[in-house]
Enzyme design. Structure first.
Site, PDB file in Angstrom:
ATOM      1  N   ARG A 234      45.586  39.846  37.657  1.00 52.07           N
ATOM      2  CA  ARG A 234      44.888  39.440  38.890  1.00 52.07           C
ATOM      3  C   ARG A 234      43.434  39.188  38.530  1.00 52.07           C
ATOM      4  NH1 ARG A 234      49.013  38.340  40.685  1.00 52.07           N
ATOM      5  NH2 ARG A 234      50.106  39.121  42.522  1.00 52.07           N
ATOM      6  N   GLU A 263      40.077  32.762  43.302  1.00 53.39           N
ATOM      7  CA  GLU A 263      41.044  31.656  43.208  1.00 53.39           C
ATOM      8  C   GLU A 263      41.580  31.182  44.548  1.00 53.39           C
ATOM      9  OE1 GLU A 263      44.132  33.686  40.803  1.00 53.39           O
ATOM     10  OE2 GLU A 263      45.479  33.373  42.499  1.00 53.39           O
ATOM     11  N   HIS A 295      47.164  29.909  38.120  1.00 53.87           N
ATOM     12  CA  HIS A 295      48.177  30.866  38.588  1.00 53.87           C
ATOM     13  C   HIS A 295      49.586  30.272  38.495  1.00 53.87           C
ATOM     14  CE1 HIS A 295      48.358  34.762  41.075  1.00 53.87           C
ATOM     15  NE2 HIS A 295      49.506  34.580  40.469  1.00 53.87           N
TER      16      HIS A 295
HETATM   17  P1  NAI Z   1      54.764  46.745  36.840  1.00 49.53           P
HETATM   18  O1  NAI Z   1      54.550  47.522  38.083  1.00 49.53           O
HETATM   19  O2  NAI Z   1      56.132  46.715  36.211  1.00 49.53           O
HETATM   20  O3  NAI Z   1      53.755  47.248  35.700  1.00 49.53           O
HETATM   21  C1  NAI Z   1      52.405  47.546  35.931  1.00 49.53           C
HETATM   22  C2  NAI Z   1      52.030  48.652  34.958  1.00 49.53           C
HETATM   23  O4  NAI Z   1      50.624  48.872  35.054  1.00 49.53           O
HETATM   24  C3  NAI Z   1      52.736  49.979  35.252  1.00 49.53           C
HETATM   25  O5  NAI Z   1      53.410  50.457  34.095  1.00 49.53           O
HETATM   26  C4  NAI Z   1      51.582  50.894  35.666  1.00 49.53           C
HETATM   27  O6  NAI Z   1      51.800  52.253  35.260  1.00 49.53           O
HETATM   28  C5  NAI Z   1      50.420  50.265  34.920  1.00 49.53           C
HETATM   29  N1  NAI Z   1      49.128  50.677  35.423  1.00 49.53           N
HETATM   30  C6  NAI Z   1      48.783  51.115  36.663  1.00 49.53           C
HETATM   31  N2  NAI Z   1      47.470  51.430  36.693  1.00 49.53           N
HETATM   32  C7  NAI Z   1      46.986  51.203  35.444  1.00 49.53           C
HETATM   33  C8  NAI Z   1      45.706  51.353  34.856  1.00 49.53           C
HETATM   34  N3  NAI Z   1      44.667  51.838  35.553  1.00 49.53           N
HETATM   35  N4  NAI Z   1      45.544  51.007  33.544  1.00 49.53           N
HETATM   36  C9  NAI Z   1      46.601  50.552  32.835  1.00 49.53           C
HETATM   37  N5  NAI Z   1      47.851  50.390  33.343  1.00 49.53           N
HETATM   38  C10 NAI Z   1      48.032  50.706  34.641  1.00 49.53           C
HETATM   39  O7  NAI Z   1      54.259  45.275  37.162  1.00 49.53           O
HETATM   40  P2  NAI Z   1      54.574  43.917  36.378  1.00 49.53           P
HETATM   41  O8  NAI Z   1      55.757  43.270  36.982  1.00 49.53           O
HETATM   42  O9  NAI Z   1      54.553  44.159  34.927  1.00 49.53           O
HETATM   43  O10 NAI Z   1      53.305  43.021  36.807  1.00 49.53           O
HETATM   44  C11 NAI Z   1      51.986  43.366  36.413  1.00 49.53           C
HETATM   45  C12 NAI Z   1      50.988  42.557  37.221  1.00 49.53           C
HETATM   46  O11 NAI Z   1      51.101  41.183  36.855  1.00 49.53           O
HETATM   47  C13 NAI Z   1      51.248  42.553  38.752  1.00 49.53           C
HETATM   48  O12 NAI Z   1      50.649  43.667  39.391  1.00 49.53           O
HETATM   49  C14 NAI Z   1      50.619  41.275  39.183  1.00 49.53           C
HETATM   50  O13 NAI Z   1      49.269  41.531  39.574  1.00 49.53           O
HETATM   51  C15 NAI Z   1      50.616  40.394  37.924  1.00 49.53           C
HETATM   52  N6  NAI Z   1      51.509  39.224  38.067  1.00 49.53           N
HETATM   53  C16 NAI Z   1      50.967  37.982  37.832  1.00 49.53           C
HETATM   54  C17 NAI Z   1      51.765  36.842  37.948  1.00 49.53           C
HETATM   55  C18 NAI Z   1      51.240  35.466  37.646  1.00 49.53           C
HETATM   56  O14 NAI Z   1      51.898  34.468  37.979  1.00 49.53           O
HETATM   57  N7  NAI Z   1      50.094  35.318  37.009  1.00 49.53           N
HETATM   58  C19 NAI Z   1      53.158  36.949  38.385  1.00 49.53           C
HETATM   59  C20 NAI Z   1      53.630  38.305  38.538  1.00 49.53           C
HETATM   60  C21 NAI Z   1      52.811  39.392  38.409  1.00 49.53           C
END
Ligand code: NAI
Length: 332
Positions: A234, A263, A295
């Protein structure tokens, strides 16, 4: 159910209509983003479907509740754009699509790394013009490099696996440890170690108050000179003015962004005939070592199909009074 779908593009309509044949919902597509000025367009819909740049702040939630909305169905994973406390207060439930294709985002992350490194975008244009000079196109072997993943959830883990295939050492910082990641050869380290040791740092954590501007003047100072930063998470994970200063100081070697803090006013629209007034964004575009995509990391046909499927399943479960397995709640 009657569903008002905000921020729709032709590709959303295509996949939603296709998948809706199994569900038979009554869909109303709106092109506009949801905000205070557009919430009034919701009439006779218990369900509102949102995407990443819709703004469901407390004022908007209040308006939606007043119009009889009972469910916000996010067609994305992140939910930083929704005031969950306000939803709880107004009895509006919130569901999301926690996973659709971690491969789509992980593979785009790799595309940004490879493009920045091997400069294929510049080579493509040169060769088209009959310019076969290699000056300025030199890259480095990914093999043997150390990559740090901030956030090792679904997307981070797939990214790590792919990078292991390139022969990289993969470090990760995540408050939660996952045994499978360790078995895959990914190494958990402290955030400070990750920042200090990585040649490439890629952001895969959610945007929360804790991760807001996690890449800032202080954390960038901890990084190796010439580091590559990739953000497909993000936009607000990065303090943009601080990033610009670090690029000008030539401390940061490469930046690949698929997301940008401001964005919502830019991405997903064709603004090619307009004056873009965001000076920080325009400054970023002037650096030869910065690559920005709008994005699109999620944007594969597999992901769009899966997003539509899970969104409608979430709504069906709500309509049936079933357990909402993809519900997000304040304080969780
Ligand atoms: P997820 O929920 O599987 O993984 C997120 C991880 O971040 C978790 O393991 C969590 O423990 C960890 N986390 C939480 N707080 C943290 C911190 N302070 N420092 C380090 N790690 C921390 O989510 P997923 O599916 O892997 O997606 C991650 C992010 O990617 C989403 O939150 C979203 O913002 C972004 N995203 C972007 C997309 C795009 O098109 N550019 C599409 C889908 C998701």
């Amino acid at each position: 159910m009657k569903i008002t779908v905000f921020s729709t593009k032709p590709y959303d309509i295509r996949f939603f209509e296709e998948v809706n044949q199994q569900f038979g919902h009554d869909l109303r597509f709106l092109k506009v983003h949801l905000d205070e000025t557009t919430a009034g367009l919701v009439t006779d819909s218990e369900v509102v479907c949102l995407f990443v740049n819709d703004n469901a702040n407390a004022a908007v939630i209040g308006q939606l509740a007043g119009r009889g909305v009972k469910l916000l169905a996010l067609r994305c994973a992140g939910f930083n754009n929704v005031d969950l406390a306000a939803c709880r207060e107004h009895g509006i439930r919130v569901v999301r699509v926690p996973a659709y294709s971690p491969y789509s985002v992980a593979e785009h992350t790799i595309a940004l790394i490879l493009t920045l490194n091997r400069k294929t975008h510049r080579a493509y244009n040169r060769v088209k013009e009959g310019n076969f000079s290699l000056d300025g196109l030199m890259g480095f072997d990914l093999h043997g490099k150390t990559v740090g993943l901030l956030g090792l959830g679904k997307i981070g883990k797939v990214t790590g696996q792919i990078l292991k295939g390139f022969g990289c050492r993969v470090l990760a910082y995540d408050p939660f440890h996952d045994e499978e990641a360790v078995r895959l050869g990914l190494e958990y380290v402290s955030r400070d170690e990750l920042l200090a040791q990585s040649d490439i740092i890629s952001l895969h954590c959610p945007l929360t108050p804790e991760t807001y501007h996690v890449i800032n003047e202080t954390t960038m100072r901890q990084m190796k000179p010439g580091v590559m930063i990739i953000n497909t998470g993000r936009g607000a994970l990065i303090d943009t003015p601080a990033l610009i200063e670090a690029l000008k100081a030539e401390h940061i070697g490469y930046v690949g962004l698929d997301v940008y803090e401001e964005e919502a006013d830019l991405f997903f629209e064709d603004l090619s005939a307009q004056i873009i007034k965001d000076d920080a964004f325009m400054r970023l575009l002037t650096f030869p070592n910065v690559l920005i995509t709008g994005h699109q990391a999620f944007f594969t046909r597999n992901a769009l199909q899966a997003i539509a499927q899970t969104t409608f399943e979430n709504i069906r479960d709500f309509a049936d009074g079933a357990d909402l397995k993809n519900e997000v709640k304040a304080g969780l």
